[in-house]
Design an enzyme around this catalytic site. Structure first.
Site, short mmCIF file in Angstrom:
data_model
loop_
_atom_site.label_atom_id
_atom_site.label_comp_id
_atom_site.label_asym_id
_atom_site.label_seq_id
_atom_site.Cartn_x
_atom_site.Cartn_y
_atom_site.Cartn_z
CB ALA A 1 36.29 21.84 -132.20
CD1 TRP B 1 29.20 28.51 -131.41
CD2 TRP B 1 29.92 26.64 -130.47
NE1 TRP B 1 28.17 28.01 -130.62
CE2 TRP B 1 28.61 26.85 -130.04
CE3 TRP B 1 30.59 25.51 -130.01
CZ2 TRP B 1 27.95 25.99 -129.16
CZ3 TRP B 1 29.92 24.66 -129.14
CH2 TRP B 1 28.61 24.90 -128.72
CB ALA C 1 46.11 13.74 -121.02
CD GLU D 1 20.43 -11.18 -142.92
OE1 GLU D 1 19.59 -10.79 -142.07
OE2 GLU D 1 21.66 -11.05 -142.75
CB THR E 1 33.79 20.03 -120.12
OG1 THR E 1 35.15 19.89 -120.50
CG2 THR E 1 32.95 20.32 -121.33
N1 LIG Z 1 37.01 22.59 -128.17
C1 LIG Z 1 36.64 21.44 -127.70
O1 LIG Z 1 36.45 20.47 -128.42
C2 LIG Z 1 36.44 21.29 -126.24
C3 LIG Z 1 36.82 22.28 -125.39
N2 LIG Z 1 36.67 22.13 -124.06
C4 LIG Z 1 37.20 23.19 -123.21
O2 LIG Z 1 38.21 22.61 -122.37
C5 LIG Z 1 38.21 23.22 -121.11
C6 LIG Z 1 38.09 22.15 -120.03
O3 LIG Z 1 39.18 21.29 -120.15
P1 LIG Z 1 39.54 20.15 -119.08
O4 LIG Z 1 39.52 20.70 -117.71
O5 LIG Z 1 40.78 19.51 -119.53
O6 LIG Z 1 38.39 19.12 -119.36
P2 LIG Z 1 37.34 18.24 -118.59
O7 LIG Z 1 36.51 18.95 -117.63
O8 LIG Z 1 36.59 17.61 -119.70
O9 LIG Z 1 38.22 17.18 -117.81
C7 LIG Z 1 38.82 17.44 -116.55
C8 LIG Z 1 37.91 17.08 -115.38
O10 LIG Z 1 37.50 15.74 -115.50
C9 LIG Z 1 37.29 15.20 -114.20
N3 LIG Z 1 38.03 13.93 -114.06
C10 LIG Z 1 37.49 12.80 -113.56
N4 LIG Z 1 38.38 11.80 -113.57
C11 LIG Z 1 39.50 12.30 -114.08
C12 LIG Z 1 40.76 11.72 -114.34
N5 LIG Z 1 41.04 10.44 -114.05
N6 LIG Z 1 41.69 12.51 -114.88
C13 LIG Z 1 41.43 13.79 -115.18
N7 LIG Z 1 40.25 14.39 -114.97
C14 LIG Z 1 39.28 13.64 -114.41
C15 LIG Z 1 37.72 16.24 -113.19
O11 LIG Z 1 36.52 16.86 -112.80
P3 LIG Z 1 36.30 17.48 -111.32
O12 LIG Z 1 37.25 18.65 -111.27
O13 LIG Z 1 34.88 17.89 -111.30
O14 LIG Z 1 36.65 16.43 -110.34
C16 LIG Z 1 38.57 17.17 -114.03
O15 LIG Z 1 38.58 18.48 -113.57
C17 LIG Z 1 37.05 24.21 -121.10
O16 LIG Z 1 37.57 25.48 -121.36
C18 LIG Z 1 36.19 23.76 -122.27
O17 LIG Z 1 35.54 24.86 -122.86
C19 LIG Z 1 36.13 21.01 -123.51
C20 LIG Z 1 35.71 20.00 -124.31
C21 LIG Z 1 35.87 20.03 -125.75
N1 LIG Z 2 33.76 24.35 -128.54
C1 LIG Z 2 33.44 23.41 -129.41
C2 LIG Z 2 33.01 22.12 -128.98
N2 LIG Z 2 32.94 21.83 -127.65
C3 LIG Z 2 32.28 20.64 -127.13
O1 LIG Z 2 30.87 20.70 -127.34
C4 LIG Z 2 30.18 20.81 -126.09
C5 LIG Z 2 28.95 21.68 -126.22
O2 LIG Z 2 27.94 20.90 -126.78
P1 LIG Z 2 26.41 21.41 -126.88
O3 LIG Z 2 26.12 22.15 -125.62
O4 LIG Z 2 25.60 20.17 -127.03
O5 LIG Z 2 26.35 22.28 -128.11
C6 LIG Z 2 31.24 21.39 -125.17
O6 LIG Z 2 31.00 21.18 -123.83
C7 LIG Z 2 32.47 20.63 -125.62
O7 LIG Z 2 32.45 19.30 -125.16
N3 LIG Z 2 32.70 21.20 -129.93
C8 LIG Z 2 32.76 21.47 -131.26
O8 LIG Z 2 32.46 20.61 -132.09
N4 LIG Z 2 33.14 22.69 -131.66
C9 LIG Z 2 33.50 23.67 -130.82
O9 LIG Z 2 33.82 24.75 -131.27
#
Ligand SMILES: NC(=O)C1=CN([C@@H]2O[C@H](COP(=O)(O)OP(=O)(O)OC[C@H]3O[C@@H](n4cnc5c(N)ncnc54)[C@H](OP(=O)(O)O)[C@@H]3O)[C@@H](O)[C@H]2O)C=CC1
Ligand SMILES: Nc1c(N[C@@H]2O[C@H](COP(=O)(O)O)[C@@H](O)[C@H]2O)[nH]c(=O)[nH]c1=O
Length: 601
Positions: free
Chosen positions: A189, A205, A330, A78, A231
């Site tokens: 994504a 990507w 999840a 404001e 991740t």
């Molecule tokens: N396309 C996209 O937008 C994205 C793609 N990805 C892809 O997804 C894959 C990874 O997937 P995902 O393993 O499901 O992902 P994450 O690693 O993001 O999540 C799972 C991990 O989270 C940790 N964790 C901590 N607390 C919890 C809980 N309460 N419940 C579940 N997990 C918990 C554990 O780590 P720890 O094992 O260390 O204990 C577990 O292994 C990779 O291939 C990555 O490239 C990931 C993000 C975005």
């Molecule tokens: N593969 C994928 C994504 N993946 C997400 O982006 C993170 C990587 O981020 P950075 O390292 O900052 O570029 C990766 O770990 C995951 O959480 N995101 C998207 O928008 N598009 C994509 O195709």
């Protein structure tokens, strides 16, 4: 035949009146939407404050001035809009997406509107925090300004839509106020066949460059980004906002096992900080390693999304972006902490029976159990489609809003609320003006004896880490911090510089920092009469800065902090009350004494 003049006149009159209403409502609605639009420009920066925008429309019906809150501790929207509209404020209408908060007891926003000669104020939504709610509206009305609140004084379909834009722009604050967790967005994504990676785990990507730039913007509007341990192992992400927006969110890794690589982009904390949240007792040696890299490790008894979000709420975060894979997603969805989803869908097919999908096991067996998104939007970005929507509706203004007691005790688990203890932490708390982030400029003598103006105590304190150091970088740093746009930026600059260049920190810092703070506070509470009265009004109460993580200036989570900010304020209070002739020296402590106190605390 009986003939009623009124019967003839009334319908015509009503019609004209309705038309006028429709016209004025659509104008009001469009200016309110504009106020919400400009308020959104600084999303991410204002946290934990709301996003405020103000549009001033002159008596001649022209937009005469606009302003939005740039960041916590900067000038209210404001005040900026009034300055821009200048003389055209006389008889003008001010449109505010949200009722001003008046955190500092100086009524800056209300005074600016009144003194400028504004005659009507249209307010999108009332302030969602109970201790601030309705205060500014009452104050404006008591000054004889006409105040129309959307949904209360103005009602129509057009007004309802404008109201929605006000709710959306401050959705993080509304969710936070209603559910005591920060607003959370799950973003992913995926390919057209619903995979977030190939079956090998490779994911770079899926979405286009344009979509990924949009993700940078989303990051820039968030306080923190969360991923899971897998991740980190698989992608080695950076999780930075690289669109040039300026705001840097915290990066957070959730890992139960702490079985993480030693080399990772996230352990480079030179520019962006990282927190690793883990299970109590997990791999202590790796915890030490992370700490040596400047990564903050936070242990949870049982690591789960709900507890992590409650912890982030305690730290004052407003909005969190979950960029994890399907397993963690999840778990977060099942715990009810995800409010909104952004799904980037790329026109690609990768196939693969074991390729991961965006959301893992939710335990549902019938399609009727599926979670349905509301307020769904579809937007084409380059070749991709962005589908977004809410899992939980944006709370309206009558939800469970923290009471005065709840908001003043930022973390109720720290200490039960007692009337003899006054907690303050965030600048929007009832005693938020005690925070060093409150926007009260101070004038302090510099080395040459001249007086310099500092935008806040935080600016002064952070810069003084480098004052007197004979090095051009240190000198520049002092000036840069002094001109930082907000106390939050000043704090970030001071802390980053101290971490990266400990050699540039003055050698006597540990022994003088309390005096530096004392002098700044003394100035602040001497030159602002309303702050002085506020401080004196607390006589008899213990003042505690309820910071859960600053164990020196704050009280800590369980009262383990030294609370030096609270102590200095109490000392000043007693000096002002004339009950004590003590000087700052009395509570100055040496580094060794502080170490001892910390050990004994
Ligand atoms: N396309 C996209 O937008 C994205 C793609 N990805 C892809 O997804 C894959 C990874 O997937 P995902 O393993 O499901 O992902 P994450 O690693 O993001 O999540 C799972 C991990 O989270 C940790 N964790 C901590 N607390 C919890 C809980 N309460 N419940 C579940 N997990 C918990 C554990 O780590 P720890 O094992 O260390 O204990 C577990 O292994 C990779 O291939 C990555 O490239 C990931 C993000 C975005
Ligand atoms: N593969 C994928 C994504 N993946 C997400 O982006 C993170 C990587 O981020 P950075 O390292 O900052 O570029 C990766 O770990 C995951 O959480 N995101 C998207 O928008 N598009 C994509 O195709």
């Amino acid at each position: 035949m009986g003939f009623s003049l009124l019967a003839l006149v009334t319908p015509i009159f009503c019609k004209a009146n309705n038309n006028n209403n429709i016209n004025s409502h659509s104008l009001d609605a469009s200016y309110i939407r504009r106020a919400a639009e400009i308020a959104d420009k600084s999303a991410g920066f204002t946290s934990p404050h709301p996003n405020f925008g103000c549009v001033i429309v002159s008596a001649a019906g022209k937009v005469a001035g606009e302003g939005y809150l740039y960041a916590q501790g900067t000038k209210p929207a404001e005040v900026l809009a009034v300055a821009a509209a200048a003389e055209q404020c006389k008889g003008a209408t001010a449109y505010l997406n949200m009722e001003p908060g008046d955190c500092y007891g100086d009524r800056a926003a209300v005074s600016a509107l009144v003194q400028a000669g504004i005659t009507r104020v249209v307010v999108g939504i009332r302030h969602p925090l109970q201790h601030l709610r309705g205060n500014a509206i009452r104050a404006l009305r008591s000054e004889e300004l006409q105040v129309d609140v959307l949904g209360e004084d103005l009602q129509s379909k057009t007004i309802e839509e404008a109201l929605k834009s006000c709710l959306l722009v401050n959705a993080p604050l509304l969710y936070r106020a209603a559910s005591r967790v920060p607003f959370a967005v799950l973003k992913y994504a995926m390919t057209l066949d619903g995979k977030i990676a190939a079956s090998s785990g490779h994911a770079w990507w899926i979405s286009s460059k344009k979509s990924r730039s949009r993700v940078f913007e989303l990051r820039g509007k968030s306080d923190a980004i969360i991923v899971g341990g897998n991740t980190v192992r698989r992608d080695n992400p950076q999780l930075t906002a690289r669109h040039g927006g300026g705001h840097v969110p915290m990066r957070i890794v959730l890992s139960q096992t702490l079985n993480l690589p030693e080399e990772a982009n996230l352990w480079d904390t030179a520019d962006v900080p990282t927190i690793v949240a883990t299970q109590r007792g997990a791999r202590k040696s790796f915890q030490k390693f992370l700490a040596s890299k400047g990564v903050e490790v936070v242990e949870f008894d049982i690591l789960n999304p709900k507890d992590v979000m409650e912890y982030l709420y305690d730290r004052g975060y407003l909005s969190i972006l979950w960029e994890c894979g399907g397993t963690l997603a999840a778990s977060a969805i099942s715990s009810g902490v995800i409010h909104k989803v952004y799904a980037f869908v790329a026109p690609k097919i990768i196939g693969g029976k074991n390729a991961p999908s965006p959301v893992g096991e939710l335990g549902m067996v019938e399609m009727t159990q599926a979670l349905e998104l509301i307020d769904v939007c579809y937007e084409q970005i380059g070749p991709d489609m962005l589908i977004s929507g809410f899992l939980h509706p944006v709370p309206d203004l009558t939800p469970v809003i923290p009471s005065v007691e709840e908001t003043s005790a930022i973390d109720p688990s720290v200490t039960a609320y007692e009337s003899s203890i006054i907690f303050f932490y965030k600048t929007w708390d009832p005693y938020g003006a005690f925070s060093n982030f409150s926007p009260h400029a101070i004038q302090m003598p510099c080395e040459s004896g001249n007086y310099l103006t500092w935008p806040s105590v935080e600016h002064y304190y952070q810069a003084h880490k480098f004052v007197g150091v004979n090095d051009p970088v240190a000198r520049n740093c002092v000036e840069d911090i002094r001109s930082a746009k907000s106390p939050e930026e000043a704090a970030r600059m001071g802390r980053t510089m101290q971490r990266q260049h400990p050699d540039l920190v003055r050698s006597d810092w540990e022994s003088v920092k309390i005096d530096v703070m004392y002098k700044a506070l003394k100035c602040k509470f001497s030159i602002y009469p309303h702050l002085n009265s506020m401080l004196l009004s607390t006589a008899g109460s213990v003042l505690v800065e309820a910071s859960p993580h600053d164990l020196f200036w704050g009280g800590g989570r369980e009262g383990e902090g030294l609370n030096y900010l609270g102590r200095l304020l109490m000392q000043l209070r007693s000096e002002f009350l004339g009950e004590s002739s003590s000087s700052s020296n009395k509570i100055s402590i040496t580094h060794q004494e502080r170490e001892n106190e910390l050990k004994n605390a």
